[in-house]
Motif scaffolding. Sequence first.
Motif, PDB file in Angstrom:
ATOM      1  N   ALA A 168       0.938  -0.860  -0.155  1.00  0.00           N
ATOM      2  CA  ALA A 168       0.008  -0.085  -0.402  1.00  0.00           C
ATOM      3  C   ALA A 168       0.861   1.068  -0.105  1.00  0.00           C
ATOM      4  O   ALA A 168       0.634   2.257  -0.729  1.00  0.00           O
ATOM      5  CB  ALA A 168      -1.180   0.053   1.196  1.00  0.00           C
ATOM      6  N   TYR A 169       2.276   1.425   1.048  1.00  0.00           N
ATOM      7  CA  TYR A 169       2.715   2.335   0.451  1.00  0.00           C
ATOM      8  C   TYR A 169       4.202   2.434  -0.213  1.00  0.00           C
ATOM      9  O   TYR A 169       4.925   3.923  -0.321  1.00  0.00           O
ATOM     10  CB  TYR A 169       3.484   2.595   2.319  1.00  0.00           C
ATOM     11  N   THR A 211       3.550   8.994  -2.913  1.00  0.00           N
ATOM     12  CA  THR A 211       4.339  10.666  -3.061  1.00  0.00           C
ATOM     13  C   THR A 211       5.662  10.604  -1.974  1.00  0.00           C
ATOM     14  O   THR A 211       6.257  11.241  -2.654  1.00  0.00           O
ATOM     15  CB  THR A 211       2.871  11.306  -2.825  1.00  0.00           C
ATOM     16  N   PRO A 212       4.943  10.328  -1.177  1.00  0.00           N
ATOM     17  CA  PRO A 212       5.958  10.694  -0.102  1.00  0.00           C
ATOM     18  C   PRO A 212       7.364  10.106  -0.235  1.00  0.00           C
ATOM     19  O   PRO A 212       8.689  10.187   0.082  1.00  0.00           O
ATOM     20  CB  PRO A 212       5.698  10.166   1.532  1.00  0.00           C
ATOM     21  N   ILE A 236       6.749   8.320   8.190  1.00  0.00           N
ATOM     22  CA  ILE A 236       5.809   7.897   7.762  1.00  0.00           C
ATOM     23  C   ILE A 236       4.717   6.702   9.120  1.00  0.00           C
ATOM     24  O   ILE A 236       3.790   6.574  10.242  1.00  0.00           O
ATOM     25  CB  ILE A 236       5.365   6.990   6.597  1.00  0.00           C
ATOM     26  N   TYR A 237       6.482   6.262   9.736  1.00  0.00           N
ATOM     27  CA  TYR A 237       6.372   5.430  10.951  1.00  0.00           C
ATOM     28  C   TYR A 237       6.231   5.776  12.299  1.00  0.00           C
ATOM     29  O   TYR A 237       5.479   5.037  13.231  1.00  0.00           O
ATOM     30  CB  TYR A 237       6.645   3.776  10.906  1.00  0.00           C
ATOM     31  N   HIS A 238       6.505   7.108  12.468  1.00  0.00           N
ATOM     32  CA  HIS A 238       6.514   7.931  13.296  1.00  0.00           C
ATOM     33  C   HIS A 238       4.750   8.348  13.786  1.00  0.00           C
ATOM     34  O   HIS A 238       3.940   8.368  14.749  1.00  0.00           O
ATOM     35  CB  HIS A 238       7.147   9.302  12.958  1.00  0.00           C
ATOM     36  N   GLN A 257       3.955   2.023  12.456  1.00  0.00           N
ATOM     37  CA  GLN A 257       4.093   0.683  11.926  1.00  0.00           C
ATOM     38  C   GLN A 257       5.958   1.113  10.959  1.00  0.00           C
ATOM     39  O   GLN A 257       6.468   1.208   9.504  1.00  0.00           O
ATOM     40  CB  GLN A 257       2.979   0.309  10.290  1.00  0.00           C
ATOM     41  N   VAL A 258       6.403   0.349  12.094  1.00  0.00           N
ATOM     42  CA  VAL A 258       7.877   0.290  11.903  1.00  0.00           C
ATOM     43  C   VAL A 258       8.716  -0.773  10.882  1.00  0.00           C
ATOM     44  O   VAL A 258       9.377  -0.067  10.218  1.00  0.00           O
ATOM     45  CB  VAL A 258       8.755   0.349  13.265  1.00  0.00           C
ATOM     46  N   ILE A 259       8.332  -2.118  10.542  1.00  0.00           N
ATOM     47  CA  ILE A 259       8.891  -2.746   9.948  1.00  0.00           C
ATOM     48  C   ILE A 259       7.702  -2.956   9.355  1.00  0.00           C
ATOM     49  O   ILE A 259       8.802  -3.277   7.756  1.00  0.00           O
ATOM     50  CB  ILE A 259       8.181  -4.293  10.449  1.00  0.00           C
ATOM     51  N   PRO A 260       6.808  -2.926   8.385  1.00  0.00           N
ATOM     52  CA  PRO A 260       6.970  -2.144   7.051  1.00  0.00           C
ATOM     53  C   PRO A 260       7.197  -1.322   6.613  1.00  0.00           C
ATOM     54  O   PRO A 260       7.454  -1.415   5.451  1.00  0.00           O
ATOM     55  CB  PRO A 260       4.819  -2.202   7.048  1.00  0.00           C
TER      56      PRO A 260
END
Length: 292
Positions: free
Chosen positions: A70-71, A75-76, A248-250, A254-257
């Motif tokens: 999904a990520y 865009t980022p 994004i994970y901050h 969702q750190v691992i993905p």
Amino acid sequence: MPSGTLRTPAVSSSAAPPADGRPVGDAPPRIVARRPLGQWAAAVVVLVLLGLVLRSVAGNDAFRWDLVAAYFLTTPVLNGLLLTLWLTAAVMVLGFALGTLLATMRLSANPVLRGISSGYIWLFRSMPILVQLLFWFNIGALYPTILGVRTVHLLAPPAIAVLGLTLHEAAYAAEVVRAGILSVDRGQTEAAQSLGLGRWRRLRRIVLPQAMRSIVPPAGNMLIGTLKGTSVVSMIAVNDLLYSVQLIYHRTYQVIPMLMVATVWYVIITSLLGIGQHYVERRYARGTAGAR
């Protein structure tokens, strides 16, 4: 039998073959290929372990491969990837331009130029790249203004990243270029000199094209290393690929993905660079004994 005559012992037709194992007669020895049972057994073990690792990675729900997909093209992430590629290209071009200059200075007959080049290479190869980036990031504490402009406005984080990585890369590029120049037969330079070619023209037209065969392999490795090494700029808040997934994970926790998103992109880009390096090496190897 008359006295004084020596009796010759009879030689049996069933005598043992020579001690070295060669057959008796004119028949050539038969060469039997050794069965590589150990190699096949090791290959099977490695494949089994690799299959278990891939099964574990694919079946572990903590990786959240649905979030990775999904990520992956958001865009980022793509903006961070473009900045990473731009940093890599800029640092490699500027680093090898400065490194070529340093290499020619170190091979110069002028002791002052040799000393400056050797000192630069010694200094920047001794400092870790992260320390250099942090030093340039805090240069404002030493010089608040440069040429009447506040340092904080003159050296933004992207400019600091290019400056620090380029100075670091040039020290290693200088040694790569110097080794390539030294690999060229001295007779080539003497022949060009006998034709009346100047020093810089000899270097540009005769020496460097032949030195590229020795420069390209380590330069390709440096390119891949620089691509991965740009991830350290996330420490000074440069919005590269790693910093983008960190933002994004901050927010999503969702750190691992998110780390897997960056990892997959790095694997794809380095694989493409490795393929390009193969074809560039083959191009510069044309005409040599080992070229196909």
